[in-house]
Design a protein around this motif. Structure first.
Motif, mmCIF file in Angstrom:
data_model
loop_
_atom_site.group_PDB
_atom_site.id
_atom_site.type_symbol
_atom_site.label_atom_id
_atom_site.label_comp_id
_atom_site.label_asym_id
_atom_site.label_seq_id
_atom_site.Cartn_x
_atom_site.Cartn_y
_atom_site.Cartn_z
ATOM 1 N N LEU A 188 0.826 -1.211 0.000
ATOM 2 C CA LEU A 188 0.000 0.000 0.000
ATOM 3 C C LEU A 188 0.860 1.261 0.000
ATOM 4 N N GLU A 189 1.915 1.246 0.796
ATOM 5 C CA GLU A 189 2.813 2.398 0.835
ATOM 6 C C GLU A 189 3.449 2.631 -0.534
ATOM 7 N N ALA A 190 3.732 1.540 -1.249
ATOM 8 C CA ALA A 190 4.285 1.673 -2.601
ATOM 9 C C ALA A 190 3.271 2.310 -3.544
ATOM 10 N N GLN A 191 1.987 2.181 -3.234
ATOM 11 C CA GLN A 191 0.924 2.805 -4.022
ATOM 12 C C GLN A 191 0.621 4.234 -3.544
ATOM 13 N N LYS A 192 1.468 4.749 -2.643
ATOM 14 C CA LYS A 192 1.282 6.090 -2.068
ATOM 15 C C LYS A 192 0.009 6.182 -1.224
ATOM 16 N N ALA A 193 -0.421 5.036 -0.681
ATOM 17 C CA ALA A 193 -1.577 5.007 0.206
ATOM 18 C C ALA A 193 -1.072 4.729 1.620
ATOM 19 N N PRO A 194 -1.047 5.729 2.495
ATOM 20 C CA PRO A 194 -0.530 5.507 3.858
ATOM 21 C C PRO A 194 -1.348 4.459 4.591
ATOM 22 N N ALA A 195 -0.659 3.569 5.299
ATOM 23 C CA ALA A 195 -1.329 2.468 5.988
ATOM 24 C C ALA A 195 -0.633 2.205 7.317
ATOM 25 N N ARG A 196 -1.382 1.676 8.252
ATOM 26 C CA ARG A 196 -0.848 1.314 9.560
ATOM 27 C C ARG A 196 -1.347 -0.077 9.940
ATOM 28 N N VAL A 197 -0.446 -0.880 10.492
ATOM 29 C CA VAL A 197 -0.814 -2.205 10.998
ATOM 30 C C VAL A 197 -1.004 -2.101 12.506
ATOM 31 N N LEU A 198 -2.150 -2.578 12.981
ATOM 32 C CA LEU A 198 -2.442 -2.625 14.417
ATOM 33 C C LEU A 198 -2.700 -4.077 14.790
ATOM 34 N N SER A 199 -1.927 -4.575 15.738
ATOM 35 C CA SER A 199 -2.015 -5.981 16.114
ATOM 36 C C SER A 199 -2.729 -6.152 17.451
ATOM 37 N N ALA A 200 -3.628 -7.147 17.508
ATOM 38 C CA ALA A 200 -4.314 -7.463 18.760
ATOM 39 C C ALA A 200 -3.367 -8.105 19.761
ATOM 40 N N ILE A 201 -2.240 -8.641 19.290
ATOM 41 C CA ILE A 201 -1.186 -9.143 20.163
ATOM 42 C C ILE A 201 -0.064 -8.110 20.143
ATOM 43 N N PRO A 202 0.226 -7.438 21.246
ATOM 44 C CA PRO A 202 1.232 -6.371 21.230
ATOM 45 C C PRO A 202 2.604 -6.878 20.805
ATOM 46 N N MET A 203 3.180 -6.217 19.845
ATOM 47 C CA MET A 203 4.560 -6.469 19.408
ATOM 48 C C MET A 203 5.125 -5.143 18.919
ATOM 49 N N PRO A 204 5.436 -4.224 19.829
ATOM 50 C CA PRO A 204 5.741 -2.834 19.482
ATOM 51 C C PRO A 204 6.951 -2.630 18.583
ATOM 52 N N THR A 205 7.854 -3.584 18.527
ATOM 53 C CA THR A 205 8.986 -3.404 17.610
ATOM 54 C C THR A 205 8.589 -3.672 16.158
ATOM 55 N N VAL A 206 7.409 -4.265 15.958
ATOM 56 C CA VAL A 206 6.967 -4.636 14.609
ATOM 57 C C VAL A 206 5.840 -3.734 14.111
ATOM 58 N N CYS A 207 4.868 -3.461 14.963
ATOM 59 C CA CYS A 207 3.706 -2.666 14.573
ATOM 60 C C CYS A 207 3.035 -2.109 15.820
ATOM 61 N N GLU A 208 2.016 -1.320 15.624
ATOM 62 C CA GLU A 208 1.314 -0.719 16.745
ATOM 63 C C GLU A 208 0.368 -1.743 17.389
ATOM 64 N N PRO A 209 0.179 -1.672 18.704
ATOM 65 C CA PRO A 209 -0.834 -2.512 19.338
ATOM 66 C C PRO A 209 -2.220 -1.966 19.018
ATOM 67 N N TYR A 210 -3.210 -2.860 18.976
ATOM 68 C CA TYR A 210 -4.563 -2.394 18.694
ATOM 69 C C TYR A 210 -5.145 -1.646 19.889
ATOM 70 N N VAL A 211 -5.477 -0.398 19.647
ATOM 71 C CA VAL A 211 -6.229 0.434 20.592
ATOM 72 C C VAL A 211 -7.297 1.114 19.737
ATOM 73 N N ARG A 212 -8.548 0.995 20.143
ATOM 74 C CA ARG A 212 -9.638 1.485 19.306
ATOM 75 C C ARG A 212 -9.472 2.955 18.940
ATOM 76 N N HIS A 213 -9.196 3.787 19.903
ATOM 77 C CA HIS A 213 -9.084 5.216 19.613
ATOM 78 C C HIS A 213 -7.907 5.514 18.680
#
Length: 241
Positions: free
Chosen positions: A95-120
């Protein structure tokens, strides 16, 4: 970014299976397919849709299959959740290669890889026109990514959850195996559950029913079908009350 007037679903969650990312390969990722799917999603985002995605992990590991081979079910499901994180990261990169900003949020926290899921936090990203990719299912074993997709769609205030499949809707049987399979344009939640139609698992359909969330089943194999879905022109089955 303002949604185009023609968009039927200004806020949509798309459920992608791991198999969809696999393409015709027997395992893993087909980068050409991932790039095509990313282009379709980017087009929907550029049209003004607040878009989120839930990805499965069946192209890498499926918890039920591991359990069937004697593995502890909870352990197998956690392994499947980790597989979805890998798929989510691959989709984010495309998606980033398509110039579409994206974020991965994981229900299992792994902060060195992606953001943890928080609804807000997820809502914050949507408001800033980023595609939000939810990984690791619900974070709990014994729940499918279909249930995770329905849950996240409700939490994000989506107008519908769209399940991407290899066929153009819901059939009474597998149309690739049964040429007499009947296709449905519209179904109620009760009909899906009562006829045991293999659309989503029962928990996902019940959750959608209880929250009056429409479920749309469409084909992801046809390029450009996501934008057609937003415009109401895609061939699909709509499940609602």
């Amino acid at each position: 970014m303002t949604a185009h007037a023609s968009i039927k679903y200004p806020r949509l969650l798309v459920k992608l299976s791991g198999e969809a990312l696999m393409g015709r390969n027997g395992f893993g990722l087909d980068t050409a397919v991932v790039d095509r799917l990313a282009a379709d999603l980017a087009e929907a985002r550029n049209a003004g849709c607040a878009l989120s995605v839930v990805v499965g992990g069946g192209n890498i590991f499926r918890g039920l299959q591991g359990a069937a081979r004697g593995m502890d079910r909870a352990t197998a499901d956690y392994m499947g959740m980790l597989a979805t994180v890998m798929n989510a990261l691959a989709l984010q990169s495309a998606l980033e290669a398509q110039k579409a900003p994206a974020r991965v949020l994981s229900a299992i926290p792994m902060p060195t890889v992606c953001e943890p899921y928080v609804r807000h936090r997820a809502l914050y990203h949507l408001e800033r026109e980023r595609i939000v990719i939810f990984a690791a299912g619900t974070g709990n074993p014994f729940f499918t990514t279909d249930t995770a997709a329905t849950l996240r769609a409700i939490e994000m205030g989506c107008n519908a959850v769209a399940k991407a499949t290899q066929v153009d809707g819901v059939y009474s049987a597998d149309p690739k195996k049964d040429p007499n399979a009947k296709r449905f344009d519209r179904l109620s939640y009760t009909e899906v559950l009562g006829q045991d139609l293999k659309v989503m698992d029962g928990a996902a359909i019940a959750l959608a029913r209880d929250n009056n969330l429409p479920v749309i089943v469409f084909s992801i194999d046809e390029p450009g079908n996501v934008i057609k879905l937003l415009n109401g022109s895609a061939r699909a089955t709509i499940i609602h009350g």
